[in-house]
Design an enzyme around this catalytic site. Structure first.
Site, short mmCIF file in Angstrom:
data_model
loop_
_atom_site.label_atom_id
_atom_site.label_comp_id
_atom_site.label_asym_id
_atom_site.label_seq_id
_atom_site.Cartn_x
_atom_site.Cartn_y
_atom_site.Cartn_z
N ARG A 18 0.15 -0.55 -0.14
CA ARG A 18 0.40 0.19 0.22
C ARG A 18 0.72 1.28 -0.11
NH1 ARG A 18 -4.41 -0.75 4.30
NH2 ARG A 18 -2.17 -2.55 5.42
N GLY A 83 1.49 -15.63 8.07
CA GLY A 83 0.99 -14.46 9.07
C GLY A 83 2.25 -14.49 10.41
N GLY A 144 -7.04 -6.26 15.83
CA GLY A 144 -7.58 -6.36 16.50
C GLY A 144 -7.93 -6.42 17.61
N TYR A 352 30.49 28.42 -2.98
CA TYR A 352 30.02 27.15 -3.45
C TYR A 352 32.16 26.77 -3.30
CZ TYR A 352 30.47 22.14 -4.06
OH TYR A 352 30.95 21.13 -4.34
N ASN A 363 39.13 34.50 5.07
CA ASN A 363 37.88 35.08 4.76
C ASN A 363 36.75 34.37 3.05
OD1 ASN A 363 35.97 38.34 4.88
ND2 ASN A 363 36.66 37.86 3.33
N TYR A 373 35.36 19.95 -9.58
CA TYR A 373 34.92 19.03 -9.99
C TYR A 373 35.22 19.17 -11.68
CZ TYR A 373 31.94 15.24 -12.19
OH TYR A 373 31.00 14.14 -13.03
C1 UD1 Z 1 -2.02 -6.68 13.31
C2 UD1 Z 1 -2.28 -7.59 14.33
C3 UD1 Z 1 -3.42 -7.04 14.77
C4 UD1 Z 1 -3.46 -5.41 15.27
C5 UD1 Z 1 -2.83 -4.67 14.35
C6 UD1 Z 1 -2.03 -3.71 14.91
C7 UD1 Z 1 -2.09 -10.26 13.95
C8 UD1 Z 1 -2.70 -11.41 13.55
N1 UD1 Z 1 -2.91 -9.07 13.85
O1 UD1 Z 1 -3.61 -7.23 12.31
O2 UD1 Z 1 -4.33 -8.00 15.88
O3 UD1 Z 1 -4.70 -4.91 16.23
O4 UD1 Z 1 -1.18 -5.56 13.51
O5 UD1 Z 1 -1.30 -2.76 13.86
O6 UD1 Z 1 -0.65 -10.31 14.75
N2 UD1 Z 1 4.59 -10.01 9.20
C9 UD1 Z 1 5.43 -10.57 8.57
N3 UD1 Z 1 5.15 -11.10 8.35
C10 UD1 Z 1 3.69 -11.95 8.01
C11 UD1 Z 1 2.81 -11.69 8.60
C12 UD1 Z 1 2.88 -10.19 9.46
O7 UD1 Z 1 6.98 -10.39 8.86
O8 UD1 Z 1 3.91 -13.73 7.64
C13 UD1 Z 1 4.81 -8.45 9.81
C14 UD1 Z 1 4.38 -6.97 8.62
O9 UD1 Z 1 5.23 -6.78 8.36
C15 UD1 Z 1 4.21 -6.21 9.87
C16 UD1 Z 1 3.62 -7.08 11.61
O10 UD1 Z 1 4.35 -8.30 10.96
O11 UD1 Z 1 5.68 -5.92 10.49
C17 UD1 Z 1 2.11 -7.12 11.48
O12 UD1 Z 1 1.22 -7.77 10.12
P1 UD1 Z 1 0.29 -6.93 9.36
O13 UD1 Z 1 0.01 -7.92 8.11
O14 UD1 Z 1 0.05 -5.95 9.20
O15 UD1 Z 1 -0.71 -7.64 10.36
P2 UD1 Z 1 -2.12 -6.26 10.32
O16 UD1 Z 1 -3.24 -6.73 9.83
O17 UD1 Z 1 -2.21 -5.34 10.82
#
Ligand code: UD1
Ligand code: MG
Length: 450
Positions: A18, A83, A144, A352, A363, A373
């Site tokens: 995004r 996740g 969440g 410059y 001065n 350059y």
């Molecule tokens: C997450 C939380 C949510 C919370 C919110 C706050 C979970 C399941 N949900 O949701 O409860 O309110 O953040 O902003 O944790 N990431 C990885 N690998 C992955 C998935 C995510 O490194 O496989 C990292 C992302 O780069 C990011 C962070 O984890 O820095 C959170 O992931 P994102 O997908 O933004 O979670 P949200 O849906 O925002």
């Protein structure tokens, strides 16, 4: 933190689509520093504080930034994005090494503070297995929800999985969690993926902890501190919040800022005492400003060290590698780069100075240009202490001007000038009496003839 050791795991494997950028999200900057560096800077430091950063495949730049910001950081690659719990387990090896407190944070929440990390660890010491950072969201959509019963955290429900009643809850998960190291790995490894997205949600740790008969709790903080950055608009909002904080901290430390809302600082800017910043000053990364220095209006500084009682601007541009000595003066429309100006040097107008060393008290007249350059390489100019360079001189580098030398205005210096030498190197001027009138008359006649 009463001698407890910690491991902080920062998740930064996301793509950040995004942001609509070819650069990984956590490398975007707020106050002259990457989002990731802000989080790593707030995470626990020092003895007994280990740090792990989880990055996506093909994100070598993120790993490099992590180790630049925190040389003690270990980096781990999450090969598939399954996740947040799955991401944490990419650093399993670090967790298995053991620590009293295991902290999880996201790489895209740059406004988090060190105090908040410390506050979140306190319940662990009091016996909780898990502490989750929560905040009251103005608009909770997408977050969440923290479902509590008294002082106990019962569950975290992801927005997509929440009932209409649960969606009414405005207490939200900030994403930062602290696990008791004794049970952390077992808890996180027990998390499944029975949810609408089929991902391993770290948030399910709450229910796992409760099922094990252990306690989970919430520590609250302000929404501003845990804003996650997903879009350029949110990046700009975070910048505004961070600037407000940095200005306030500078004011509290005694810096005079005439119009704070017009001044932009970097997270690493340092100030001595009695520094003044006038209107519309922009300070990029790597700037230090010593006691009594004044930065006049509309000046732009990056990677520059400003000495005591120096005066910069108005309208000065100090580029990387500039060092300005005590009491030195840089005036309007002066640009410097890789320039060392010793104490008392004056470069007051339209100049410059690049790849140059200027000795004390020299001065440099208006319109002087160091021609550093030649179209292929950069060359150095060395100007001795107490030298005087007349206005509109070109110093063609590599070149040296001896201490105390005097360069007449309009000179083009292409060879070394010895100490105390006097140079007037101008083309002879030919003066033709009365010719201006003839020239004007001819033009007037030509115009009439048309
Ligand atoms: C997450 C939380 C949510 C919370 C919110 C706050 C979970 C399941 N949900 O949701 O409860 O309110 O953040 O902003 O944790 N990431 C990885 N690998 C992955 C998935 C995510 O490194 O496989 C990292 C992302 O780069 C990011 C962070 O984890 O820095 C959170 O992931 P994102 O997908 O933004 O979670 P949200 O849906 O925002
Ligand atoms: Mg997010």
């Amino acid at each position: 933190m009463s001698g407890r050791t910690s491991l902080t795991i920062v998740l930064a494997a996301g793509e950040g689509t995004r942001m609509r950028s070819s650069m990984p999200k956590v490398l975007h900057q707020v106050a002259g520093q990457s989002l990731l560096a802000h989080v790593l800077g707030a995470a626990p430091h020092g003895d007994g504080s280990a740090l792990a950063v989880v990055v996506g495949p093909d994100h070598q730049k993120v790993a490099d930034e992590a180790t630049r910001a925190r040389p003690d950081a270990a980096t781990f690659i999450q090969r598939e994005r399954l996740g947040t719990a799955h991401a944490v387990l990419a650093a399993k090896e670090a967790i298995a090494r053991g620590a009293d407190d295991i902290l999880i944070a996201f790489g895209d929440t740059p406004l988090i503070s060190a105090e908040t990390f410390a506050r979140l660890r306190a319940p662990l010491q009091a016996g909780a297995a898990l502490a989750v950072l929560g905040f009251r969201a103005k608009d909770p959509t997408g977050y969440g929800r923290l479902l509590v019963d008294g002082d106990q955290l019962v569950a975290i429900r992801e927005h997509a999985d929440a009932t209409p009643g649960e969606r009414e809850v405005d207490l939200c998960n900030a994403g930062v969690m602290a696990f008791d190291g004794k049970t952390a790995l077992k808890v996180i490894e027990s998390i499944g993926k029975a949810n609408s997205k089929g991902e391993y949600y770290l948030t399910d740790a709450v229910e796992v902890v409760r099922a094990m008969g252990l306690q989970a709790t919430v520590i609250e903080t302000s929404e501003d501190e845990v804003r996650g950055i997903n879009t350029k608009a949110q990046l700009a909002e975070a910048e505004a919040i961070m600037q407000a904080r940095l200005r306030q901290a500078a004011l509290d430390a005694g810096v005079t800022i005439v119009a704070p809302e017009t001044v932009f600082l970097s997270a690493d800017t340092t100030f001595g005492s009695d520094v003044t910043l006038e209107h519309y000053v922009v300070i990029g990364p790597g700037v230090s400003i010593a006691d009594g220095a004044v930065i006049h209006a509309f000046s732009h500084l990056v990677q520059a060290a400003i000495g005591k009682n120096a005066s910069i601007g108005p309208y000065a541009r100090l580029r990387p590698g500039t060092s300005v000595g005590e009491g030195a003066r840089i005036g309007n429309f002066v640009e410097t780069k890789a320039a060392i100006l010793e104490a008392g040097v004056k470069v007051n107008h339209l100049t410059y100075i690049g790849d140059t060393h200027i000795g004390a008290g020299a001065n440099i007249g208006a319109g002087t240009i160091t021609c550093n350059y030649d179209g292929f390489n950069k060359h150095k100019t060395v100007i001795g202490a107490g030298a005087f360079v007349g206005s509109n001189s070109s110093l063609v580098a590599p070149v040296k001007i001896g201490a105390g030398a005097y360069i007449g205005s309009g000179s083009v210096i292409t060879r070394e000038v010895p100490e105390d030498a006097l140079v007037f190197e101008r083309s002879p001027v030919s003066v033709k009496e009365g010719w201006a009138k003839r020239f004007r008359d001819d033009r007037a006649a030509a115009k009439k003839a048309r």
